[in-house]
Design an enzyme around this catalytic site. Sequence first.
Site, PDB file in Angstrom:
ATOM      1  CD  GLU A  81      -7.063   8.028   1.555  1.00 30.16           C
ATOM      2  OE1 GLU A  81      -6.644   8.677   2.574  1.00 30.16           O
ATOM      3  OE2 GLU A  81      -7.107   6.766   1.477  1.00 30.16           O
ATOM      4  CB  CYS A 118      -8.552  -2.785   0.055  1.00 28.11           C
ATOM      5  SG  CYS A 118      -8.282  -0.658   0.031  1.00 28.11           S
ATOM      6  CB  CYS A 172      -0.416  -0.478   0.955  1.00 28.67           C
ATOM      7  SG  CYS A 172      -1.366  -0.276  -0.828  1.00 28.67           S
ATOM      8  CG  ASP A 216      -2.307   2.632   2.780  1.00 30.39           C
ATOM      9  OD1 ASP A 216      -2.220   1.797   1.557  1.00 30.39           O
ATOM     10  OD2 ASP A 216      -3.298   3.022   3.044  1.00 30.39           O
ATOM     11  CB  SER A 217      -1.978   4.590  -1.605  1.00 32.01           C
ATOM     12  OG  SER A 217      -3.103   4.155  -1.032  1.00 32.01           O
ATOM     13  CG  HIS A 219      -8.678   2.932   2.103  1.00 33.32           C
ATOM     14  ND1 HIS A 219      -7.492   2.507   1.349  1.00 33.32           N
ATOM     15  CD2 HIS A 219      -8.714   4.187   2.177  1.00 33.32           C
ATOM     16  CE1 HIS A 219      -6.837   3.626   1.301  1.00 33.32           C
ATOM     17  NE2 HIS A 219      -7.491   4.579   1.578  1.00 33.32           N
TER      18      HIS A 219
END
Length: 278
Positions: free
Chosen positions: A163, A195, A82, A19-20, A197
Site C-alpha cells: 500500500e 490477499c 478483500c 476493499d480496505s 494486494h
Amino acid sequence: MASSSPSAELRTRPIGMFDSGIGGLTVARAVSRLLPHEQLIYFGDTAHLPYGDKSTAAIQAYSVKICDLLLKQQCKVILIACNSASAAAYELVREYVGSKARVLNVIDPIVAHVGKAYAGRAVGLIGTKQTVNSNVYKKKLDDLDAGVQLHALATPLLAPMIEEGFFNNSVSDNIIQNYLTNPALDSIEALVLACTHYPMIKEQITQFYEGKVEVLDASDAVATHAQAYLEEHNLAARPAKKPPTHQFYVSDFTRSFEESTRIFFGQEVHLEHYPLWE
C-alpha cells in the site's frame, strides 16, 4: 416483452466493489479486462486499512456501511474485493443486502480452483492475520473433501508495505524472503495469494520459488467467476458504443493513493474522496 424489461434495466447497472484500501483494484483490473462493458464502482476504505488486523465486528460494521453507499449507486452485484472482509463479513453482507443486489466474495472461486487442481496435494497460503486466523480457507477446502493439505501463514507486513508503494525493490525482497522461508511453507506445490494486494508482488514471489511452486493469483479466478455468474443470471451488460466510466472512491485521500491506484488498476484513475465516517 414487458417481462424482460426489469432484467434489461438491471444489466445496465454497475458492479460495486470494495476493499480496505487499493489492493482490491487488482481484482477490479482483472474484472474490467475480462468484462470491458461493465461499469465498476470501487470503494477503498483507506481510513481503516489494513482490515487484516481489525476485529471481525469492526470489519462487519465497515462493510455494511460501504454496502449502503454501493446500494445507493444501484449496483447489481457487490463484490467483496478483500480477503479479510470476505472472511469476516460475507454472510452478514449477503443477509444485509438481501434481494437488493447479488453478493460475491474473493475466496470461493480460488477455493474451487485449488480443490480441482490440487486434490491430495500440499498447498501454501499467505494472507492477513484476519484471513489466516479465521480458518475460512481450510474449512471451505475441507468441505470439498479433496484431500488438500493447507499450510497457511499470516504475513501481516505485506499489505501495508505494498500500500505504501514498496514492491519490486530490495526492501520488499527481504520481507518476502523472510516470510517464504518460514518452515510452515515447506514442501508445498502451490501458493495461494490470499490477499488482493499480493498480485503486485506475484513476480517477486515467483522468482523466489524459481518455478518450483505455482503462485496462484485469485484475481483472475474471481473475474472468471464473476463473468460466469453474470451470464448465468442474465445480468451481463451488453456492448455499448462508449466504454463505461468507472468511479473510484476512497474514505481517506492522499496523493500517494492516487499514484498507486494507477499502478494497481493499470490506467489513469481519478479518486474521489468520500468521507463515509464523518
